[in-house]
Design a protein around this motif. Structure first.
Motif, short mmCIF file in Angstrom:
data_model
loop_
_atom_site.label_atom_id
_atom_site.label_comp_id
_atom_site.label_asym_id
_atom_site.label_seq_id
_atom_site.Cartn_x
_atom_site.Cartn_y
_atom_site.Cartn_z
N GLY A 316 -12.51 6.56 -13.52
CA GLY A 316 -11.91 6.10 -15.03
C GLY A 316 -10.55 6.28 -15.14
O GLY A 316 -9.63 6.50 -14.11
N ARG A 317 -10.07 6.10 -16.35
CA ARG A 317 -8.59 6.41 -16.74
C ARG A 317 -8.29 7.70 -16.66
O ARG A 317 -9.21 8.67 -16.92
CB ARG A 317 -8.31 6.11 -17.91
CG ARG A 317 -8.22 4.61 -18.10
CD ARG A 317 -8.16 3.70 -19.49
NE ARG A 317 -7.59 2.73 -19.75
CZ ARG A 317 -7.79 1.84 -20.62
NH1 ARG A 317 -8.44 2.29 -21.71
NH2 ARG A 317 -7.57 0.38 -20.86
N VAL A 318 -7.18 8.27 -16.31
CA VAL A 318 -7.00 9.61 -15.89
C VAL A 318 -5.74 9.93 -16.85
O VAL A 318 -4.70 9.21 -16.84
CB VAL A 318 -6.44 10.25 -14.57
CG1 VAL A 318 -6.22 11.58 -14.63
CG2 VAL A 318 -7.74 10.11 -13.86
N ILE A 319 -5.76 11.13 -17.94
CA ILE A 319 -4.64 11.49 -18.48
C ILE A 319 -4.09 12.81 -18.05
O ILE A 319 -5.17 13.78 -18.04
CB ILE A 319 -4.93 11.57 -19.98
CG1 ILE A 319 -5.43 10.18 -20.61
CG2 ILE A 319 -3.51 11.91 -21.01
CD1 ILE A 319 -6.17 10.32 -21.97
N GLN A 320 -2.92 13.08 -17.64
CA GLN A 320 -2.48 14.35 -17.13
C GLN A 320 -1.64 15.15 -17.96
O GLN A 320 -0.48 14.39 -17.83
CB GLN A 320 -2.17 14.29 -15.71
CG GLN A 320 -1.79 15.69 -14.84
CD GLN A 320 -1.48 15.58 -13.47
OE1 GLN A 320 -1.26 14.60 -13.12
NE2 GLN A 320 -1.57 16.77 -12.96
N ILE A 321 -1.74 16.18 -18.44
CA ILE A 321 -0.69 16.97 -19.24
C ILE A 321 -0.45 17.97 -18.25
O ILE A 321 -1.04 18.87 -17.85
CB ILE A 321 -1.39 17.42 -20.42
CG1 ILE A 321 -1.73 16.32 -21.48
CG2 ILE A 321 -0.40 18.38 -21.10
CD1 ILE A 321 -2.55 16.74 -22.68
N GLU A 322 0.86 18.10 -17.70
CA GLU A 322 1.38 18.99 -16.78
C GLU A 322 2.83 19.38 -17.24
O GLU A 322 3.75 18.45 -17.36
CB GLU A 322 1.21 18.43 -15.30
CG GLU A 322 1.71 19.23 -14.38
CD GLU A 322 1.12 20.80 -14.26
OE1 GLU A 322 1.94 21.72 -14.38
OE2 GLU A 322 -0.13 20.68 -14.44
N ALA A 323 3.19 20.69 -17.11
CA ALA A 323 4.72 21.25 -17.49
C ALA A 323 5.35 20.96 -16.06
O ALA A 323 6.55 20.89 -16.09
CB ALA A 323 4.62 22.57 -18.00
#
Length: 561
Positions: A316-323
């Protein structure tokens, strides 16, 4: 016309007096110490060497607490743990050449785990800088080059007047998301020479906030709110950003199951109805994650371990929050949000609406039951019972530190960390010898709190000298050594891959007798008495050693046969 910033930069009367009448006998080393104290540092780790003597002399004349270890790499591990526990930049003081290079593996682990370590190393005299060969002791052609590919940033102070600004710049770098180790080097003669530079009385090194772009969080919120099967992967970035409460709020608002990576242990309550726990190396969990139509990855790069050795292929869709910009979309295409986890989760909470899914807890429970059934078919009662014993003996808020050993590999998947920022391991860079010296750093960070280190006999030999450190500083550490006579996990890997193991069997000391020679209480335990012996050791002031002779096995992530 007077501007606000003019008022900020104007020195106070006290600063003027200090500048005009500095204490006698100050050197460049004092400028380092004064800057560290001005930034808020109270504790430093390290050990002296010839080129760094002026720096250590200045520390000895200050109120900065110095915790000396026996090996530079172990001092780096201790600073790493101090930084993880406190969230502060941990000064690591090193000498030139061999002393500096010995700390490289520890700095690599700090980089992988986003631990804020401020490494300050001496250098050969300034005349030897620049890549030539002057024949100085410990001289390297380009010392900083050895660290540039490991640490977050590299800084050099070539003159005394540069020292405060360079250290402040490095401090700011270490504490700006993503946190990480930084490298500062100062020539020996710059550290040793008398200084006319005024006493350092004001230093500003405020970390930058890494906020998300609002159009990205708006789209992410829309996807999550309208997803059929959303799932969240919570990594170490959630813990480093102190964002665990916001993660739980978001998961409960949209009824999304949450799995924590090995670096994110404790980021989500273990027994929460939406908790998938940490079984990332089990294929059932991998399949569950792949089935998500929207996958939110927070504070993880989805590296080798978090992706089940790159067998995880999201559908599916991937949302990645990464600093860390280098990790953003490095393994999977995603809606990449370059941001601090806390700020990004807050933005999502301000935007996303409620999404109800009454069936989510049942799907989570079914997955965990399937994992348990798979383990039950593999005759792994011993390994699971040992983790149960460790959990029973360890106070809920006591930090634990795990080396690269089979029991630790089990703990990554199966250990309930109870609280965020209480379970730490060397799985970032994977170096041996991490657990015990890191535990010593945690003891310094949280005096009066019992701390546990877990090693195998092979990894224990990397840091056995630090028993002397634990005694010298009176640290409340308990060291559990699982003794299987070799590098157990490598033995298992090699046997599985090649039919035999090579160079994995080890001669080792009588650990209890060795501990006694340091004046450390020690006991040889058994699986049946482990919980009792650990609890006694953890409640005994000062260092203790518990040795468990046992040969353990890893679980198979899929059905055998």
């Amino acid at each position: 016309m007077t501007h606000d910033h003019d008022l900020v930069l104007r020195p106070t009367e006290a600063q003027m007096r200090a500048a005009l009448a500095p204490p006698a006998g100050r050197t460049g080393g004092d400028l380092v110490v004064e800057t560290l104290r001005g930034l808020g540092a109270t504790t430093a780790f390290g050990l002296p060497g010839q080129h760094a003597l002026a720096l250590f002399d200045a520390v000895g004349r200050s109120d900065l607490r110095l915790v000396t270890l026996r090996v530079e790499n172990n001092a780096g591990f201790a600073a790493d743990a101090y930084g993880r526990i406190t969230g502060e930049a941990a000064p690591l003081l090193l000498s030139t050449g061999p002393g500096a290079l010995t700390a490289l593996p520890a700095l690599a682990e700090a980089a992988a785990a986003s631990a804020p370590v401020l490494a300050i190393s001496s250098q050969v005299p300034a005349a030897g800088l620049g890549g030539g060969r002057r024949g100085y002791l410990h001289e390297l052609r380009d010392q900083a080059a050895s660290f540039r590919d490991v640490v977050k940033s590299v800084h050099t102070a070539r003159t005394q007047s540069q020292i405060p600004s360079v250290i402040a710049e490095a401090w700011e770098s270490a504490l700006t998301a993503p946190h990480g180790p930084v490298w500062v080097e100062i020539p020996e003669d710059v550290l040793a020479a008398p200084t006319v530079i005024p006493q350092v009385t004001g230093v500003d090194a405020t970390p930058h906030e890494l906020a998300p772009r609002p159009e990205l969080t708006a789209l992410a919120a829309h996807w999550l709110q309208n997803a059929a099967r959303p799932v969240i992967i919570a990594g170490g970035g959630v813990v480093r950003a102190d964002a665990t409460a916001k993660l739980r709020q978001l998961a409960e608002r949209i009824d999304a199951p949450v799995v924590t990576t090995f670096g994110g242990k404790g980021a989500f309550p273990w027994n929460h109805p939406l908790s998938l726990q940490s079984w990332l190396e089990d294929r059932y969990t991998t399949d569950f994650l792949q089935d998500a139509d929207v996958l939110l990855v927070v504070g993880s790069g989805l590296g080798e371990l978090s992706s089940n050795y790159h067998t995880f292929l999201p559908a599916g869709r991937v949302i990645q929050i990464e600093a860390d910009l280098g990790k953003l979309e490095s393994n999977h295409p995603a809606l990449g949000i370059h941001a601090d986890a806390r700020l990004a989760l807050q933005a999502l909470l301000e935007t996303v609406g409620e999404r109800r899914d009454p069936g989510a807890p049942a799907r989570v429970a079914a997955l965990l039951a399937a994992v348990r059934d798979r383990l039950a078919a593999q005759d792994l009662t011993l390994e699971q019972s040992l983790l149960t014993s460790v959990r029973a003996a360890l106070p809920p808020r006591s930090p634990s530190f795990w080396d690269m050993t089979i029991l630790s590999y089990w703990a990554w998947s199966a250990f309930d960390a109870r609280h965020p920022n209480t379970m730490h391991s060397a799985q970032g860079a994977g170096g041996l010898g991490y657990a015990f010296p890191a535990a010593l750093g945690a003891c310094v960070a949280e005096p009066g709190t019992p701390v546990l280190a877990v090693s195998g006999d092979g990894g224990a030999m990397y840091s056995i000298a630090e028993l002397a450190t634990a005694v010298q500083h009176g640290l409340d550490v308990t060291w559990l050594i699982v003794d299987d006579g070799g590098y157990g996990i490598l033995r298992e890997y090699m046997t599985d891959s090649f039919g035999r193991a090579t160079a994995t069997e080890l001669a080792r000391p009588d650990f209890t007798a060795l501990a006694a020679s340091f004046g450390v209480p020690a006991v040889t335990t058994s699986p049946e008495t482990l919980a009792e012996d650990l609890k006694k050791a953890l409640t005994t002031p000062g260092p203790s050693l518990v040795v468990l002779p046992a040969t353990l096995r890893m679980f198979a992530p899929t059905h055998l046969g």
